[in-house]
Design a protein around this motif. Sequence first.
Motif, short mmCIF file in Angstrom:
data_model
loop_
_atom_site.label_atom_id
_atom_site.label_comp_id
_atom_site.label_asym_id
_atom_site.label_seq_id
_atom_site.Cartn_x
_atom_site.Cartn_y
_atom_site.Cartn_z
N VAL A 301 0.71 -1.32 0.05
CA VAL A 301 0.04 0.10 0.24
C VAL A 301 0.99 1.22 0.00
O VAL A 301 2.06 1.13 0.60
CB VAL A 301 -1.04 0.01 1.31
N PRO A 302 0.35 2.42 -0.33
CA PRO A 302 1.20 3.54 -0.21
C PRO A 302 1.65 3.78 1.23
O PRO A 302 0.92 3.48 1.99
CB PRO A 302 0.21 4.79 -0.84
N ALA A 340 -1.82 -12.46 7.29
CA ALA A 340 -1.72 -11.61 6.04
C ALA A 340 -3.36 -11.25 6.03
O ALA A 340 -3.15 -9.74 5.85
CB ALA A 340 -2.00 -12.54 4.83
N SER A 341 -4.36 -11.56 6.37
CA SER A 341 -5.47 -11.03 6.53
C SER A 341 -5.75 -9.81 7.48
O SER A 341 -6.31 -8.97 7.09
CB SER A 341 -6.74 -11.90 6.96
N ARG A 342 -5.06 -10.05 8.68
CA ARG A 342 -4.95 -8.97 9.93
C ARG A 342 -4.15 -7.87 9.16
O ARG A 342 -4.45 -6.70 9.63
CB ARG A 342 -4.57 -9.62 11.01
N ALA A 343 -3.05 -8.23 8.61
CA ALA A 343 -2.19 -7.13 8.27
C ALA A 343 -2.74 -6.02 7.11
O ALA A 343 -2.60 -4.71 7.17
CB ALA A 343 -0.66 -7.76 7.73
N VAL A 347 -3.34 -1.92 7.71
CA VAL A 347 -3.04 -0.89 6.93
C VAL A 347 -4.37 -0.02 6.44
O VAL A 347 -4.21 1.01 6.12
CB VAL A 347 -2.12 -1.20 5.72
N CYS A 348 -5.40 -0.87 6.29
CA CYS A 348 -6.63 -0.01 5.64
C CYS A 348 -7.11 0.93 6.96
O CYS A 348 -7.53 1.84 6.67
CB CYS A 348 -7.49 -1.13 5.12
N GLY A 357 -13.78 2.93 -1.22
CA GLY A 357 -13.91 2.73 0.28
C GLY A 357 -12.76 2.65 1.00
O GLY A 357 -12.58 2.17 2.42
N GLY A 358 -11.47 2.60 0.33
CA GLY A 358 -10.07 2.48 0.84
C GLY A 358 -9.97 0.93 1.49
O GLY A 358 -9.23 0.81 2.46
N ARG A 359 -10.79 0.10 1.16
CA ARG A 359 -10.81 -1.39 1.43
C ARG A 359 -9.81 -2.17 0.52
O ARG A 359 -10.71 -3.03 -0.21
CB ARG A 359 -12.22 -1.81 1.84
#
Lengths: 647, 251
Positions: A301-302, A340-343, A347-348, A357-359
Amino acid sequence: MFVIMIGDLNSHTPHGPLDRKWTNHKDHARLVNPNNRRKFEIIVVGSGLAGGSAAATLGELGYRVKCFCYQDSPRRAHSIAAQGGINAAKNYQNDGDSIYRLFYDTIKGGDFRSREANTYRLAEVSGNIIDQCVAQGVPFAREYSGYLANRSFGGAQVSRTFYARGQTGQQLLLGCYSALCRQIAAGTVQMFPQTEMLDLVIVDGQAKGIVTRSLRTGKIEMVAGDAVVLATGGYGNVFYLSTNARGCNVTATYRAYKKGALFANPCFTQIHPTCIPHAGDYQSKLTLMSESLRNDGRVWVPKGKEDCAKPPNEIPHTERDYYLERKYPSYGNLSPRDIASRAAKEVCDEGRGVGPGGRGVYLDFADAIKRLGQETISERYGNLFEVYEKITGENAYKVPMRIYPAVHYTMGGLWVDYNLMSNVPGLFVVGEANFSDHGANRLGASALMQGLADGYFVLPYTLPNYLAGQVGKRPSIDRPEFKDAEREVRAKIDKLLKINGNRSLDSIHRELGELLWNKCGMARNKAGLEEALEKIPKLREKFWREVRVPGDGEDFNQSLERAGRVADFLEFAELLCIDALTRDESCGAHFREEHQTPDGEALRDDENFADVFAWEFQGANGTLNPPKLHREPLQFETVHLTQRSYK
Amino acid sequence: MNFRLRVWRQKDRKSRGRLINYDATDIPPQASLLEMLDIMNERLLLRGEEPIAFDSDCREGICGTCSLTVNGEAHGPDHPGAACELYMRKFKEGETIVIEPFRLKSFPIVKDLVIDRSALDRIVQAGGFISARTGSAPEANSILVPKHDADVSMEAAACIGCGACAAACPNASAMLFTAAKVSHLATLPQGETERVRRVVSMVHAMDAEGFGNCTNIYECEAVCPAEISASFIAKLNREYSRATLKRSSGE
């Protein structure tokens, strides 16, 4: 807060060494004489891998089977959508696999929250499943030599997964459907498609029937049987958006719970890290992208929020945060599913997610394409890139994919003993609908294995053991228990049709899903769960006041079907959150933020929570009537409990 | 995006149906056709009208529940793919979209866009299986299947059972569906024993359900979401001739 019973549940696990338990159990189980089998009527609800295989096998044995499914054909059950494969301890690769290893991988993958003997039996019959499916004509992938091929899957160091392209679930289900069709033609199985179970009927303490509604005609019927088998799948759609089919629901198992069956470990819900993200309120489901993409894709992600709206190709490498590689240098993009899911969520939550929606996070193949060439990437993942383009309209060879985790599978389900029988005698539960084999987290390619193990090789042994004592005990539907259940079903339908409010079902279901996803999704904490438990009853009230269900009950009425299911989800959601709140530890897919290792991994508490939580309905929902908790301590006779490590 | 919809509405099997016009305004281009119908249904509901009945389940193109004819084509214009894999951005702004059920006598209409495809189940029940009793199977690797045969078998087995082939065929023929199942099993050594009986029974069942015959138009192949090749129909014909020959010669 609750009445708690410890150790009052009997799992009926046989004595003896782990690898002899099933054999000994089978050797001593009671049998039903072939001439008597036709005197028994077995009700099977659900026609996926578990229900279809059970119905076909029981029919073949000579029992009279009535099989019900909500789809228009048994071939359409959601088992059909499973992609990757099915595990079996065949050791065809000579790479050190064995029944014990498959058992150990499964119990460890489940973070030591499943019953040892059940999981061992699953591994033990896994090989028979492959034999059976090949004999039925399932076109598994082959080597040039004509021998069966295998692939590797997560959570294992051996190659034990059998597959049919990316459509393994489809092919296994069609094999099972063909066996079912054979029995339908033979007259041993009577199939009732587009028929939904709306209640369980208990007579003299035993499950002896169901109440059904034909989705096509609206007709409500009472069906008596000598035993009831629920194979109705998981409850992932409680979150509204999931990778489940639209029709998947909790109604059959939840209504059995309300009739006294215990619901075990509902908070164990698996969230898969690589799905196509949610794009807007109109969206009706989420689509899984195979996890194998993470072999070559880099997740990022940025670094700064301000870059999130920019086209990804305009963000220089220095401004990108390859967060999995940064946080988990040894595993990087191949970190386990839950991590991986939680990470991604983290960040979102920080506001650095991408897309609507930034998801979403990027899964970028640019480096892999540079290194290996587009052709190689296309050979490996071409099919998935096509699916992605079909849904999003984006070409992932040119712009990074956007992915986000999604609800995928539910490990929890109705409590069953070693015989797959619930605490209600005569009520059997198989496949995803039960809780027994995957603990707090299911490994890839194990769902298909469990469904077929239960239906082909476990239930046909354990069900007769129950039936042997039940000759001539099938009640008539004139019994008051049937009439009462029918009356309740009709009353509930009438009540739904009379609300006549101004809100759509979807809008309330979406609201419930969003609440659960935020408070009881990938990460959970006490405050959030308490908040959810406060809001769910209010939402339920809103449903019963404001929703609009058009049409009538005597007709094909899709709104009415869905209304009943959403109403059950609204009650079940509360149980899910109560379970998540009570399980004050992290394990597998259940991540309580209060309980983590310094590097953010799930921190189990074996001393206090190496138990199954099985909940008993107490007559009503809400805080005034909390369900009663039965705790079944898990006995580990063979394996040694360790901290799962992926480092 | 905005569209003009013409949707088939029919109360039940016996009633007469007709196309009703609806304006579908403000539809997100990323929505699928089915999600567009979901949006329309939500609006109809709030206006006090009855929602449009249509069938779907997995919504990822594998369960075969979808059964829509869109602008005259089974599953709509974006082949290969089921109607659930059809996205609104594939249509032009302002376009008129006609949505009907699959139309053929063997798939009677239940309501609006929902049809009854149990005829397909009955064709499979007639013999689309290998009679392998649970528990009787030999060790899996004792049956070798050449990779090529396994691949061909898989190509046929990929059929999702939606019935688009029959819906698209001017003869309402279900031969692609039947051919897929017959070929899947006839290509494998496990299917050999029942090969003759299977094809004869399935073809008879197909005829009894009122499906027509193949006259090589290939509309079936064009609309098939699973890309089943029409060459399997040739295989079906060969299998059927072989079986009838074997039977008439008393084998």
